[in-house]
Structures are given as structure tokens and as C-alpha cells.
Design a protein around this motif. Structure first.
Motif, PDB file in Angstrom:
ATOM      1  N   SER A 196      61.628 -23.575 -56.078  1.00  0.00           N
ATOM      2  CA  SER A 196      61.485 -24.157 -54.739  1.00  0.00           C
ATOM      3  C   SER A 196      61.309 -25.657 -54.789  1.00  0.00           C
ATOM      4  CB  SER A 196      60.299 -23.510 -54.006  1.00  0.00           C
ATOM      5  OG  SER A 196      59.096 -23.755 -54.716  1.00  0.00           O
ATOM      6  N   ASN A 197      60.490 -26.165 -55.721  1.00  0.00           N
ATOM      7  CA  ASN A 197      60.266 -27.603 -55.778  1.00  0.00           C
ATOM      8  C   ASN A 197      61.530 -28.351 -56.167  1.00  0.00           C
ATOM      9  OD1 ASN A 197      57.648 -27.543 -55.003  1.00  0.00           O
ATOM     10  ND2 ASN A 197      56.782 -27.527 -57.059  1.00  0.00           N
ATOM     11  N   ILE A 198      62.312 -27.756 -57.121  1.00  0.00           N
ATOM     12  CA  ILE A 198      63.553 -28.409 -57.532  1.00  0.00           C
ATOM     13  C   ILE A 198      64.536 -28.440 -56.379  1.00  0.00           C
ATOM     14  CG2 ILE A 198      65.569 -28.170 -59.026  1.00  0.00           C
ATOM     15  CD1 ILE A 198      63.682 -27.183 -61.209  1.00  0.00           C
ATOM     16  N   THR A 248      53.998 -22.167 -35.219  1.00  0.00           N
ATOM     17  CA  THR A 248      54.040 -21.102 -36.229  1.00  0.00           C
ATOM     18  C   THR A 248      55.480 -20.732 -36.546  1.00  0.00           C
ATOM     19  OG1 THR A 248      51.884 -20.197 -35.600  1.00  0.00           O
ATOM     20  CG2 THR A 248      53.406 -18.711 -36.716  1.00  0.00           C
ATOM     21  N   LYS A 249      56.304 -20.583 -35.517  1.00  0.00           N
ATOM     22  CA  LYS A 249      57.712 -20.262 -35.740  1.00  0.00           C
ATOM     23  C   LYS A 249      58.442 -21.432 -36.406  1.00  0.00           C
ATOM     24  CE  LYS A 249      57.268 -16.194 -34.006  1.00  0.00           C
ATOM     25  NZ  LYS A 249      57.254 -15.027 -34.917  1.00  0.00           N
ATOM     26  N   THR A 250      58.032 -22.647 -36.080  1.00  0.00           N
ATOM     27  CA  THR A 250      58.589 -23.827 -36.743  1.00  0.00           C
ATOM     28  C   THR A 250      58.344 -23.763 -38.246  1.00  0.00           C
ATOM     29  OG1 THR A 250      58.414 -25.286 -34.819  1.00  0.00           O
ATOM     30  CG2 THR A 250      58.350 -26.345 -36.974  1.00  0.00           C
ATOM     31  N   LEU A 251      57.133 -23.405 -38.630  1.00  0.00           N
ATOM     32  CA  LEU A 251      56.802 -23.318 -40.052  1.00  0.00           C
ATOM     33  C   LEU A 251      57.590 -22.207 -40.744  1.00  0.00           C
ATOM     34  CD1 LEU A 251      52.933 -23.864 -39.878  1.00  0.00           C
ATOM     35  CD2 LEU A 251      54.716 -25.543 -40.389  1.00  0.00           C
ATOM     36  N   GLU A 252      57.852 -21.133 -40.027  1.00  0.00           N
ATOM     37  CA  GLU A 252      58.665 -20.058 -40.599  1.00  0.00           C
ATOM     38  C   GLU A 252      60.102 -20.531 -40.838  1.00  0.00           C
ATOM     39  OE1 GLU A 252      58.374 -16.687 -38.036  1.00  0.00           O
ATOM     40  OE2 GLU A 252      56.234 -16.392 -38.400  1.00  0.00           O
ATOM     41  N   VAL A 253      60.645 -21.279 -39.890  1.00  0.00           N
ATOM     42  CA  VAL A 253      61.999 -21.807 -40.044  1.00  0.00           C
ATOM     43  C   VAL A 253      62.048 -22.820 -41.190  1.00  0.00           C
ATOM     44  CG1 VAL A 253      63.819 -23.171 -38.931  1.00  0.00           C
ATOM     45  CG2 VAL A 253      62.631 -21.389 -37.638  1.00  0.00           C
ATOM     46  N   GLU A 313      60.098 -22.910 -43.798  1.00  0.00           N
ATOM     47  CA  GLU A 313      59.983 -22.156 -45.046  1.00  0.00           C
ATOM     48  C   GLU A 313      61.336 -21.566 -45.434  1.00  0.00           C
ATOM     49  OE1 GLU A 313      58.595 -20.519 -48.451  1.00  0.00           O
ATOM     50  OE2 GLU A 313      57.433 -21.852 -47.150  1.00  0.00           O
ATOM     51  N   ARG A 314      62.061 -21.080 -44.451  1.00  0.00           N
ATOM     52  CA  ARG A 314      63.379 -20.502 -44.704  1.00  0.00           C
ATOM     53  C   ARG A 314      64.389 -21.547 -45.173  1.00  0.00           C
ATOM     54  NH1 ARG A 314      66.258 -19.066 -39.332  1.00  0.00           N
ATOM     55  NH2 ARG A 314      66.716 -21.297 -39.490  1.00  0.00           N
ATOM     56  N   ASP A 315      64.320 -22.752 -44.595  1.00  0.00           N
ATOM     57  CA  ASP A 315      65.361 -23.753 -44.824  1.00  0.00           C
ATOM     58  C   ASP A 315      64.956 -24.884 -45.760  1.00  0.00           C
ATOM     59  OD1 ASP A 315      66.978 -22.344 -43.090  1.00  0.00           O
ATOM     60  OD2 ASP A 315      66.522 -23.606 -41.350  1.00  0.00           O
ATOM     61  N   LYS A 316      63.776 -24.829 -46.344  1.00  0.00           N
ATOM     62  CA  LYS A 316      63.254 -25.974 -47.091  1.00  0.00           C
ATOM     63  C   LYS A 316      64.060 -26.327 -48.334  1.00  0.00           C
ATOM     64  CE  LYS A 316      59.889 -23.326 -49.830  1.00  0.00           C
ATOM     65  NZ  LYS A 316      58.436 -23.125 -50.089  1.00  0.00           N
ATOM     66  N   ASN A 317      64.875 -25.415 -48.827  1.00  0.00           N
ATOM     67  CA  ASN A 317      65.647 -25.678 -50.035  1.00  0.00           C
ATOM     68  C   ASN A 317      67.037 -26.231 -49.756  1.00  0.00           C
ATOM     69  OD1 ASN A 317      63.502 -24.772 -51.574  1.00  0.00           O
ATOM     70  ND2 ASN A 317      64.222 -22.658 -51.543  1.00  0.00           N
ATOM     71  N   LYS A 318      67.286 -26.647 -48.519  1.00  0.00           N
ATOM     72  CA  LYS A 318      68.553 -27.273 -48.157  1.00  0.00           C
ATOM     73  C   LYS A 318      68.279 -28.343 -47.112  1.00  0.00           C
ATOM     74  CE  LYS A 318      69.160 -23.013 -45.693  1.00  0.00           C
ATOM     75  NZ  LYS A 318      70.031 -21.882 -45.373  1.00  0.00           N
ATOM     76  N   PRO A 319      69.204 -29.229 -46.861  1.00  0.00           N
ATOM     77  CA  PRO A 319      68.991 -30.232 -45.806  1.00  0.00           C
ATOM     78  C   PRO A 319      68.793 -29.545 -44.456  1.00  0.00           C
ATOM     79  CG  PRO A 319      70.884 -30.814 -47.158  1.00  0.00           C
ATOM     80  CD  PRO A 319      70.503 -29.422 -47.535  1.00  0.00           C
ATOM     81  N   PHE A 320      67.759 -29.947 -43.727  1.00  0.00           N
ATOM     82  CA  PHE A 320      67.498 -29.307 -42.439  1.00  0.00           C
ATOM     83  C   PHE A 320      67.255 -30.335 -41.347  1.00  0.00           C
ATOM     84  CE2 PHE A 320      63.324 -29.370 -44.642  1.00  0.00           C
ATOM     85  CZ  PHE A 320      62.552 -30.082 -43.731  1.00  0.00           C
ATOM     86  N   CYS A 321      67.587 -29.923 -40.148  1.00  0.00           N
ATOM     87  CA  CYS A 321      67.322 -30.688 -38.929  1.00  0.00           C
ATOM     88  C   CYS A 321      66.663 -29.725 -37.954  1.00  0.00           C
ATOM     89  CB  CYS A 321      68.627 -31.234 -38.356  1.00  0.00           C
ATOM     90  SG  CYS A 321      68.587 -31.614 -36.591  1.00  0.00           S
ATOM     91  N   LEU A 322      65.449 -30.021 -37.561  1.00  0.00           N
ATOM     92  CA  LEU A 322      64.698 -29.133 -36.673  1.00  0.00           C
ATOM     93  C   LEU A 322      64.072 -29.935 -35.546  1.00  0.00           C
ATOM     94  CD1 LEU A 322      62.336 -26.223 -37.528  1.00  0.00           C
ATOM     95  CD2 LEU A 322      61.464 -28.090 -36.134  1.00  0.00           C
TER      96      LEU A 322
END
Length: 494
Positions: A19-21, A215-220, A222-231
Motif C-alpha cells: 500500500s505504501n509503495i 465516513t463514506k469519503t474515507l471508505e472511497v 481507502e479504496r482508491d488510495k493506490n491510484k491517482p484520485f480526485c474526490l
């Protein structure tokens, strides 16, 4: 043998710590992440970082010591940049939101009044990022899909691939999951009058809307943290009704709100465009509602802290742009009004703080006029992404990335009224309001931050008045402001 051993250790490390990498991968590829935290009807004076920018009388318009502490939102400002002159393109919900996502004035998006749907052709910053490989998500109030209420997960996504937790309208006080894991209104909902019946005192950190959305933001994340995300998460508070869950509902019950100075201004001395002779005038402050407004702000700030903690814990802080802003302000008793809709600071000025450790130096103060049309081109510029073609807004990304500790610029921009009864030009000191309902009003925010003196006919201000008026009419005409299509007194066309 040594090479084989080294390779084995490397493979083991990847398996143990993927995950960190991966979380840092987007930084290596040069793609920063983006989180936009967006509130509704938010008075900028309720934030500590903005009070720090003001004189004491302006920071504490409701009395000395009447404040709510906002350490998490302040952290974004202190570790990044704060804009002192950021305005709604039009100080009501739908038009300002349309400008924010598109980079255009409201009339160009078709959403120039509340509840008018944004036209299909609009390209948003999210659509640009989606095409660039980003995971794009939107949670919370949207208000760009017409009159649907609540209108969960609109069919038109405008670039936000995941809009499961998006709802079109409403300031709901409780949300929860249904049996299929989709969001629904907590309590009872009457579709005939479009009202939710819920006892807010019984809501908790699980189902109160602000907490639920984060809470739902944190779930999203967590799901997308290993790729570029826009939220983007759009919290429907601190908009009316001024209600909030315990313990925030009584957290500020010890405070007494004094009348702002401008609440004492005689109505006959106020401009007609201010609505001084209209409905919903305020002569007294309702203490409980003011106290609960502060409670809503505190609840928002605590939840902002949850998002910042997630970034810290997942090694995402440096390469993630975090923006905290709103669609418009709330007068909260100033100028005999609550809510919004006129060009006064508390109505039209919005909080805007941005943190991006990889590119934006901490502690930057920007004193330059922007409106929400400037958001999309600026954020895309900061992200080195493609720009939306033919936008009205300015790419001001270099203002944020420059090495200067303070940016001071007298750029003139303009904002419009959703009901076409005024237009205004503004820079980092002056504001000129033109309306067929009254004589021109020139405000000097440096000399008169209460905005209750008209300098338009003062000989010392003739040069700036002429400049502001010429630029206002030039821009309003250039951007097809609706006021030019309405037959009014000759004054507006001079």
C-alpha cells in the motif's frame, strides 16, 4: 547468490508493504491527488484562519471572544495558502457550484438560478481528470440536476465516475444505508412536501449527515488510495436549518451574540439592492440558532480532521491537494439579513484555503480577487493537467506555486446576481455595485470594511470609480450577463 538474496528481500518488501509503495506511485508518475471539501452557506468569519487575517472588530462582529475554534481547517491554511478575496460567481447555490466545476459564468452553464439543471455539454474538471486516468468521486450535495430532491446518484455524472453518494438537493440531517448498501434519508421522508422528519438529537456520528458523508469519503479514499484520485465531498451544512447533533448542539450555548454594527444601520440608509425593503429582515439575533451554526462549523472542522489524519496515516499528504471552500456565505445578521444573495462580503465572499506541500509553500497569503469560475482552470493548472477549452476563468496556479510569501494583485473581476437585479466588479480593495434599483455604490473595503458608506460620488474616488465601472460593464457584456437582456433603467448601460 547475493543478487538472488537481494531480489528475494525486495519481493518480500513489496508483498509486505504494497500500500505504501502504491500510494506513492502517483507522485512518481507526476499525478497529484485532489480532495475538495465543500460546504454550503459558510460565513468566512467562523474560521480561525480568516479571523487571523482581519482586524479585531471585523474578526469578532458578534462580540469579542465569540468564536469557534477550527484547528483542522486552519491547518490547511497554515500548511498551504489562504485567499482573502475569493467570491462566488453569483452568491447562491446552483450558479456558484456550476461555475466551480466548469470554469464558466453561470449563464454559460445554463444554471444561472437555483434548481436549473446544468446543460449536458458542460465539461468539468472531473471529466478532464477522469480521462487522464483518475478515479473520480463525488459525495454530498450537487444541486446541478434541476429540481430532483433528494435525487440520489443522478444519471448525468459530469466526470464523477462514482456518484453513489451524490444527492441533488436538500439539507438533510441524517443519512443511512439501505438493505443494499445504498444511501437513503434517515427518519421519515414525505415526498409530497419533500421534507424529512427526524429528531436530530437522536442522530449520532454514524448517521448525522456531515459525519456520514465523511465516513463514506474515507471508505472511497481507502479504496482508491493506490491510484491517482480526485474526490469532492460537498457537506450541506452550515446551511439552514441550524440544527446539529449532540454534543455540538449545546457546545456554544454559553455564548451571547451581540448585534453586528451593520444590523443597527437605519434601513433608509441602505441600498435597495441589499433588500432593505424586502422580506426576511433581521432586527434581532436568535441566540440558539447562532449557537447551533457554530456547532455545525465545529462538527465540520472535526470531520475535516478525519480526512487529514487519513492522508497522514497513508503517506499521502505531500502529494495530495486539499481544498476547503464553500459555494457562498451567510450574512448571519449583518446588514439586517441572514443567508445570501447580495454582494456584501459575508454573503458573497467564500473561504478558500489550499494545501499542496509538494508545490505550495506553507503560510502563503493571496490578496487577489477570484471567483468560483477560476477554480477549475487553476486546479487543473496546479495538477499539470489539460485545460478545458474556452473557459471564462483564470488559471491562477502560478499564484499558488510562486515563492512569494504574499501575493498582492489588483485584478478586477465581476460577479452577477441570480435574479438580475445587480452586477458588481471587485478587486482586492474595491467593490462597485450597479443596479437599476439604486444609484451606483462604490465600497472601499480598506477604509470601510462594514460596507455601509457609498464612495461613488466622492471626488477622491472618481478615478477608481470610473475604472471599476468601465471594467464591470466590459466584462458583463463579454460574458453575456443576463442583465443586458432585460429592459431596465438607462443607468445600468452607462
Amino acid at each position: 547468490m547475493k543478487l538472488l538474496k537481494l531480489f528475494s528481500i525486495l519481493i518480500l518488501g513489496i508483498l509486505l508493504f504494497p500500500s505504501n509503495i502504491n500510494a506513492q506511485k502517483s507522485g512518481v508518475e507526476g499525478k497529484p491527488n485532489l480532495i475538495v471539501i465543500h460546504t454550503d452557506e459558510h460565513n468566512f468569519r467562523t474560521l480561525g484562519c480568516y479571523r487571523d487575517q482581519l482586524t479585531e472588530d471585523q474578526a469578532f462582529v458578534w462580540g469579542k471572544g465569540v468564536e469557534v475554534k477550527t484547528p483542522n481547517i486552519d491547518r490547511i491554511a497554515n500548511e498551504g495558502a489562504i485567499c482573502n478575496n475569493y467570491y462566488a460567481s453569483s452568491p447562491v447555490c446552483t450558479p456558484s457550484r456550476a461555475s466551480l466545476v466548469s470554469g464558466n459564468y453561470p449563464i454559460e452553464t445554463a444554471s444561472y438560478r437555483n434548481d436549473i439543471p446544468m446543460k449536458d455539454e458542460v465539461i468539468t474538471f472531473a471529466e478532464v481528470l477522469r480521462k487522464d486516468g483518475y478515479a473520480t468521486s463525488y459525495l454530498g450535495k450537487w444541486h446541478l440536476d434541476g429540481k430532483a430532491k433528494p435525487g440520489f446518484a443522478p444519471k448525468r455524472k459530469f466526470g464523477f465516475t462514482d456518484n453513489k453518494y451524490m444527492f441533488n438537493r436538500g439539507h438533510w440531517k441524517g443519512l443511512e444505508d439501505d438493505e443494499n448498501g445504498n444511501p437513503k434519508l434517515a427518519g421519515k421522508y414525505n415526498p409530497k412536501n419533500e421534507r424529512q422528519t427526524i429528531n436530530v438529537k437522536n442522530t449520532t456520528a454514524e448517521d448525522f449527515t456531515t459525519d456520514y458523508l465523511v465516513t463514506k469519503t474515507l471508505e472511497v479514499l481507502e479504496r482508491d488510495k493506490n491510484k491517482p484520485f480526485c474526490l469532492m465531498v460537498s457537506i450541506p451544512d452550515p446551511h439552514t436549518p441550524n440544527t446539529v447533533r449532540p454534543p455540538y448542539d449545546t457546545m456554544y450555548s454559553n455564548l451571547h451574540f451581540e448585534k453586528p454594527k451593520t444590523l443597527k444601520t437605519p434601513l433608509e440608509e441602505m441600498p435597495k439592492w441589499a433588500g432593505a425593503k424586502g422580506k426576511n429582515l433581521v432586527n434581532e439575533l436568535e441566540q440558539d440558532k447562532m449557537q447551533r451554526y457554530f456547532g455545525m462549523v465545529k462538527c465540520i472542522d472535526d470531520n475535516v480532521g478525519r480526512i487529514l489524519d487519513f492522508l497522514d496515516e497513508n503517506n499521502l499528504t505531500d502529494n495530495t491537494i486539499v481544498v476547503f471552500t464553500s459555494d457562498h456565505g451567510d450574512l448571519m445578521g449583518e446588514h439586517h439579513k441572514h443567508n445570501k444573495g447580495n454582494p456584501y462580503e459575508a454573503s458573497a465572499k467564500i473561504p478558500f484555503v489550499l494545501r499542496y506541500p509538494n508545490k505550495v509553500n506553507a503560510g502563503k497569503v493571496i490578496k487577489k480577487a477570484y471567483t468560483t469560475i477560476d477554480f477549475a482552470p487553476t486546479i487543473l493548472g496546479l495538477m499539470d493537467a489539460s485545460q478545458i477549452k474556452n473557459v471564462d476563468g483564470l488559471d491562477a496556479s502560478t499564484d499558488f506555486t510562486s515563492t512569494k510569501k504574499e501575493i498582492v494583485d489588483d485584478r478586477i473581476t465581476y460577479m452577477t446576481s441570480s435574479h438580475q437585479n445587480w452586477i458588481a466588479s471587485l478587486n482586492n480593495r474595491y467593490k462597485l455595485v450597479l443596479s437599476a434599483e439604486d444609484k451606483p455604490w462604490l465600497i472601499d473595503l480598506e477604509k470601510n470594511p462594514d460596507e455601509d458608506i457609498n464612495f461613488y460620488n466622492n471626488p477622491k474616488y472618481k478615478k477608481i470609480a470610473t475604472k471599476m465601472q468601465a471594467e464591470l460593464l466590459k466584462q458583463a457584456k463579454k460574458y453575456n450577463d443576463p442583465i443586458f437582456s432585460i429592459k431596465k433603467k438607462d443607468l445600468i448601460y452607462k
